[in-house]
Design a protein around this motif. Sequence first.
Motif: not given
Length: 480
Positions: A118-120, A281-288, A290-306
């Motif tokens: 959802a964060f992506a 990420f917002t504090t570090m000025g790289i809020a852009w 957030i969406a890519p890292i959310a997608i990557l972590i989602t993939v990691g969650g699917v790998a954990l599930l698998a």
Amino acid sequence: MSESVQKPGKPQVKKVLGVFSLAMINVAAVLSIRNFPSMAIYGWSCIGWYLLGTIFFLIPITFAGAELATGWPQGGGVYTWVKQAFGEKSGFIALFCEWSNNLVWFPTALSFIASTLAFALTPQLASSPWYMFTVMMVAFWGTTAVAYFGEDFSAKFGNFGAIVGSIIPAVLIILLGVLWVVMGAPLAIPHFSVSAMIPQISLSTIPFFSTIILLFAGMEMAGFHALEVKNPQTDFPKAMGLSTLIILFCTVFGTLAISFAVPVEKLNLASGVMQAIQYFFTTMGIAWLIAPIAILITVGGVALLASWLIGPAKGLAVVAEEGNMPPMFDHTNKYGAPVGVLITQALIGSLISLLYVFLPSVNQAYWILSAMTVELLCIVYVLVFASLIKLRYSQPDTPRPYKIPGGITGVWLVGGLGVIGVVFAFIVGLIPPNYYPNAAEYVLGVLLGTVLLAGPPLVFLKVKKPSWLPSEKTVESGEV
């Protein structure tokens, strides 16, 4: 079963896994970024907590898994190991506890996948039950479909998911934490001291010990894939060592990186990993990012599930193949995937997820269900560590290409530490949370549920029929 022996009617098992693939199976099953914020609450003392988990669980299960997997690489994982030591009934109970614990855990993993994705898109979606359930089902049945195509395809998916969804995001968070320090930004935790690393042990933190122990649960997952390993005697110990180093490095330094930048009030289980990363990420000025890292972590969650979806399922198929469960659980496809078990657990997991998302009253009961997953895993690991010790006495001459150093003393030290850690985790797992209204109801519910989820093997063994045996099925079907 030797490499040349093949069960009638079963597809030939292909040797497709090497050291890297085995290591990634463990990394995918254990390394979870979702734990970083909840651990970062403790600042420098997270190091002490991780050290306790490493001494009383990670090191013992790594050594135990390497010796047991190389000594008995016939497939079936914990089922085979415990069966060799204590017999069929105990092996079945160990394996079934690991499998049934998944049925309760699946909705938690799936909701993490959906809320992270959802964060992506837009974080508000996480409050929509229809969005949550839809994504959870796509992830669940999609992962089941991946497992359907066998070990080679699943291993490639797992390798990709572990690297892209767990290792890369963890390393990125670590690098940002280093950058935070180098830039001279204010730390959200006090300055380092040796005393700051020591965990504060009290009545309020003791229940947390069971969480720490089971943060590293899953290191035995590679053992379920023994039949598909090219050189199990040499590849298993190497893979266990490699996965341990990766998991420890990413977990410890990833947690510290978040604790450097995110204030304690932003770090709690309720806020979730992505809200902590969003602040970071917002504090570090790289809020852009957030969406890519959310997608990557989602993939990691699917790998954990698998990893948790396919491992115990393969073990349960071995149990069924030996005639201890109805034939439907023994059904495999041309890729060697245990489709009977996969479909069964997908249907049960989907039903529990449906109740979890759409019935708020279930969420309160889910605290008891979550505690049951801890107790069930503790049963599994007590039996594994006990088997490690027992087999050194009952089968001392069985070749073990990897043996725990120190002879019997070394085995007792490793197995003893593991048993102490897991038994203590089981006991403190019965302590109800402060916010649960009725302590007696909580303890009774956890114990009763644990017995109900651990008990079906006794029923299957009691009512099993000759027709469940592979030889009987082969004769009846006319197969040669």
